[in-house]
Design a protein around this motif. Structure first.
Motif, PDB file in Angstrom:
ATOM      1  N   ARG A  14       0.829  -1.202   0.000  1.00  0.00           N
ATOM      2  CA  ARG A  14       0.000   0.000   0.000  1.00  0.00           C
ATOM      3  C   ARG A  14       0.868   1.258   0.000  1.00  0.00           C
ATOM      4  O   ARG A  14       0.586   2.228  -0.697  1.00  0.00           O
ATOM      5  CB  ARG A  14      -0.930  -0.035   1.207  1.00  0.00           C
ATOM      6  N   ALA A  15       1.970   1.227   0.757  1.00  0.00           N
ATOM      7  CA  ALA A  15       2.884   2.374   0.791  1.00  0.00           C
ATOM      8  C   ALA A  15       3.549   2.581  -0.561  1.00  0.00           C
ATOM      9  O   ALA A  15       3.739   3.728  -1.003  1.00  0.00           O
ATOM     10  CB  ALA A  15       3.934   2.177   1.883  1.00  0.00           C
ATOM     11  N   LEU A  16       3.909   1.495  -1.236  1.00  0.00           N
ATOM     12  CA  LEU A  16       4.496   1.618  -2.573  1.00  0.00           C
ATOM     13  C   LEU A  16       3.508   2.240  -3.557  1.00  0.00           C
ATOM     14  O   LEU A  16       3.867   3.111  -4.360  1.00  0.00           O
ATOM     15  CB  LEU A  16       4.937   0.254  -3.095  1.00  0.00           C
ATOM     16  N   LYS A  17       2.257   1.780  -3.508  1.00  0.00           N
ATOM     17  CA  LYS A  17       1.241   2.345  -4.398  1.00  0.00           C
ATOM     18  C   LYS A  17       1.025   3.822  -4.116  1.00  0.00           C
ATOM     19  O   LYS A  17       0.905   4.629  -5.034  1.00  0.00           O
ATOM     20  CB  LYS A  17      -0.080   1.587  -4.240  1.00  0.00           C
ATOM     21  N   GLU A  18       0.957   4.178  -2.845  1.00  0.00           N
ATOM     22  CA  GLU A  18       0.749   5.584  -2.486  1.00  0.00           C
ATOM     23  C   GLU A  18       1.913   6.450  -2.952  1.00  0.00           C
ATOM     24  O   GLU A  18       1.720   7.561  -3.423  1.00  0.00           O
ATOM     25  CB  GLU A  18       0.554   5.724  -0.977  1.00  0.00           C
ATOM     26  N   GLU A  19       3.133   5.932  -2.845  1.00  0.00           N
ATOM     27  CA  GLU A  19       4.301   6.685  -3.315  1.00  0.00           C
ATOM     28  C   GLU A  19       4.228   6.887  -4.827  1.00  0.00           C
ATOM     29  O   GLU A  19       4.530   7.968  -5.337  1.00  0.00           O
ATOM     30  CB  GLU A  19       5.574   5.940  -2.942  1.00  0.00           C
ATOM     31  N   LYS A  20       3.814   5.854  -5.551  1.00  0.00           N
ATOM     32  CA  LYS A  20       3.689   5.959  -7.005  1.00  0.00           C
ATOM     33  C   LYS A  20       2.636   7.006  -7.388  1.00  0.00           C
ATOM     34  O   LYS A  20       2.867   7.838  -8.257  1.00  0.00           O
ATOM     35  CB  LYS A  20       3.321   4.596  -7.577  1.00  0.00           C
ATOM     36  N   ALA A  70       1.591   9.500  -5.540  1.00  0.00           N
ATOM     37  CA  ALA A  70       2.076  10.823  -5.124  1.00  0.00           C
ATOM     38  C   ALA A  70       3.042  11.384  -6.166  1.00  0.00           C
ATOM     39  O   ALA A  70       3.007  12.579  -6.475  1.00  0.00           O
ATOM     40  CB  ALA A  70       2.739  10.740  -3.754  1.00  0.00           C
ATOM     41  N   ALA A  71       3.888  10.533  -6.708  1.00  0.00           N
ATOM     42  CA  ALA A  71       4.821  10.979  -7.743  1.00  0.00           C
ATOM     43  C   ALA A  71       4.060  11.419  -8.993  1.00  0.00           C
ATOM     44  O   ALA A  71       4.395  12.436  -9.608  1.00  0.00           O
ATOM     45  CB  ALA A  71       5.803   9.860  -8.084  1.00  0.00           C
TER      46      ALA A  71
END
Length: 88
Positions: free
Chosen positions: A26-32, A34-35
């Motif tokens: 979930r954190a990886l998806k959110e970072e993607k 956000a970018a």
């Protein structure tokens, strides 16, 4: 069910549902996302700049082609709908 997580170029395969793996994904998806949200205004500005350049070229071409037509106004909407719409 097997879950995969990528950590420092290594693929981890987990055979059980663990909340920390879901949180990591979930954190990886959110970072993607956000970018993407951060880059979107820059990409839109570039597209707007390209559109304005092409629109000016189109108006110059229209002026050249329609110079002999009496009463023709360059860039005026021939449909008179009152709403601005970008050319398709």
């Amino acid at each position: 069910m097997f879950l995969k997580a990528v950590v420092e170029n290594q693929v981890l395969v987990v055979s059980e549902r663990r909340p920390e793996i879901f949180a990591f994904c979930r954190a990886l998806k959110e970072e993607k996302f956000a970018a993407r949200r951060a880059v979107l205004p820059v990409l839109q500005a570039e597209e707007d700049e390209r559109f304005v350049k092409e629109w000016k070229k189109y108006l110059e071409y229209e002026a050249e082609v329609m110079k002999d037509v009496p009463g023709w106004k360059v860039g005026e909407n021939v449909y008179n709908s009152g709403r601005w719409m970008p050319p398709a």
